[in-house]
Design an enzyme around this catalytic site. Structure first.
Site, mmCIF file in Angstrom:
data_model
loop_
_atom_site.group_PDB
_atom_site.id
_atom_site.type_symbol
_atom_site.label_atom_id
_atom_site.label_comp_id
_atom_site.label_asym_id
_atom_site.label_seq_id
_atom_site.Cartn_x
_atom_site.Cartn_y
_atom_site.Cartn_z
ATOM 1 N N HIS A 47 0.835 -1.208 0.000
ATOM 2 C CA HIS A 47 0.000 0.000 0.000
ATOM 3 C C HIS A 47 0.867 1.253 0.000
ATOM 4 O O HIS A 47 2.020 1.211 0.417
ATOM 5 C CB HIS A 47 -0.814 0.117 1.299
ATOM 6 N N THR A 49 0.400 5.296 1.752
ATOM 7 C CA THR A 49 -0.429 5.879 2.812
ATOM 8 C C THR A 49 -1.250 7.073 2.347
ATOM 9 O O THR A 49 -2.243 7.423 2.974
ATOM 10 C CB THR A 49 0.441 6.335 4.000
ATOM 11 N N GLU A 115 2.670 -0.692 4.483
ATOM 12 C CA GLU A 115 2.281 0.664 4.079
ATOM 13 C C GLU A 115 3.553 1.462 3.802
ATOM 14 O O GLU A 115 4.490 1.461 4.609
ATOM 15 C CB GLU A 115 1.484 1.365 5.182
ATOM 16 N N HIS A 165 -2.816 -3.250 -3.051
ATOM 17 C CA HIS A 165 -4.194 -3.061 -2.578
ATOM 18 C C HIS A 165 -5.129 -2.852 -3.763
ATOM 19 O O HIS A 165 -6.281 -3.285 -3.755
ATOM 20 C CB HIS A 165 -4.240 -1.853 -1.612
HETATM 21 ZN ZN LIG Z 1 -4.166 0.376 0.871
#
Ligand SMILES: [Zn+2]
Length: 284
Positions: A47, A49, A115, A165
Site C-alpha cells: 500500500h 499511505t 504501508e 491493494h
Molecule cells: Zn491500501
C-alpha cells in the site's frame, strides 16, 4: 547428603522436564511436534499511505476516533528511509478491508501488509487529487524490496500472491498506484513478469485484431482479480484492467484493452508465461 525439600524436588523435576521439552501455549508440552504445517500468511499486500509521515503514523497507530480501524504490519518511512513494525506478523493488521484475490476474500486474515509513506496523487496541503503520482524515494524502495524479500522467504509466499491493494480492491483503491516500481520486485526475484518475447509475439497479432472483453475478463479472473464475465467494458472491468496496467505497463493505465495490454494479460494468464528473474517459469 543434604535432604531435599518436597518443593525443591518438584522444582528440580520441573526444570529437568523443561530442559527436555519446552512448553508451548497454555503450558502444553512440545515434546512431540508435527512436520505437517505451514504459515498462515498466504499473501503480501503493498500500500501507500497517501499521507505525510506524521499523519501516516497517527492514522496507523491510534485506536480512538477520528482514527482507528486501520493498521499495517509494517510502515516504511521515506526520509530517512526506515522500516517500522506496527503489528506482530502473527496478529491481524486491518489493512486490506473488503478484498478478493484468487478465490480468497477479506485478505486480512491471511496476509501481511506493508504501508509505504507516499502521497500518491494527493496534494497534502489541500487534500485534492491532481492525477500526478509522486515517485517513491529510491532509498525507501530499497527498504521495501529488502523487507518484501525477507517476508516472502520466511513465509514462502508465492510470487503471484505479492500484490497491491489496487489488485484486491480495484474499485476502491488505486494503491500503491502507478508510480510503485513493481519491476524492482521482479528483479529481486519475488514476483514473476510476463515473458517479453511472448508478449511481443502476441502483441503483433492483437494489433491486427483485438480480442473481446469477455476474453480479457476470463483471463484476468484466472490471474486472480474479481471480474464478473459481463462481456462489457464496464467501470469495474476498467478498474481491474487499470490495476493490471499499473503493475506491468505503468506508462498508460487508462483501463482500455489495447493490443499491448491484451498481450500482457494473455501471457500473464498462460502456463509458462510468467517468468522469474532466473528465467524459470513462475509456479502458481
Ligand atoms: Zn491500501
Amino acid at each position: 547428603m543434604k535432604k531435599m525439600t518436597w518443593a525443591g524436588a518438584a522444582a528440580a523435576l520441573l526444570l529437568s522436564a523443561c530442559a527436555q521439552a519446552p512448553l508451548g501455549s497454555a503450558g502444553a508440552s512440545r515434546e512431540f511436534v508435527s512436520a505437517n504445517e505451514d504459515s498462515r500468511v498466504l499473501f503480501l499486500v503493498i500500500h501507500y499511505t497517501e499521507e505525510s509521515w506524521d499523519d501516516s503514523l497517527r492514522v496507523l497507530t491510534h485506536a480512538e476516533p477520528p482514527y482507528g480501524k486501520v493498521s499495517a504490519h509494517y510502515l516504511v518511512r521515506e526520509e530517512p528511509a526506515k522500516v517500522y513494525q506496527l503489528v506482530d506478523e502473527n496478529r491481524r493488521a486491518w489493512q486490506a478491508g473488503t478484498s478478493y484475490w484468487q478465490g480468497t476474500q477479506n485478505l486480512n486474515s491471511a496476509s501481511i501488509g506493508i504501508e509505504i509513506v507516499n502521497p500518491g496523487d494527493k496534494d497534502l496541503k489541500t487534500g485534492q487529487r491532481n492525477g500526478q503520482y509522486q515517485p517513491y524515494a529510491p532509498a525507501q524502495v530499497d527498504a521495501v524490496v529488502a523487507l518484501v524479500k525477507d517476508i516472502v522467504a520466511r513465509h514462502h509466499i508465492r510470487p503471484d500472491r505479492v500484490i497491491g491493494h489496487e489488485d484486491i480492491a480495484p474499485d476502491r483503491r488505486r494503491d500503491p498506484g502507478p508510480a510503485f516500481p513493481w519491476h524492482r520486485l521482479y528483479e529481486a526475484g519475488v514476483i514473476g513478469w510476463p515473458d517479453p518475447a511472448q508478449v511481443a509475439q502476441r502483441q503483433a497479432g492483437y494489433a491486427a485484431a483485438l480480442p473481446d472483453i469477455a476474453w480479457a475478463q476470463q483471463r484476468l479472473a484466472h490471474i486472480g482479480y474479481i471480474v464478473p464475465a459481463t462481456g462489457q467494458l464496464d467501470e469495474h472491468t476498467r478498474n481491474v484492467i487499470s490495476a493490471f496496467q499499473m503493475k506491468y505497463r505503468n506508462s498508460n493505465y487508462d483501463g482500455q484493452l489495447d493490443a499491448e495490454t491484451a498481450a500482457l494479460i494473455d501471457v500473464a494468464a498462460s502456463e509458462g508465461g510468467m517468468l522469474m528473474k532466473d528465467g524459470k517459469p513462475s509456479v502458481r
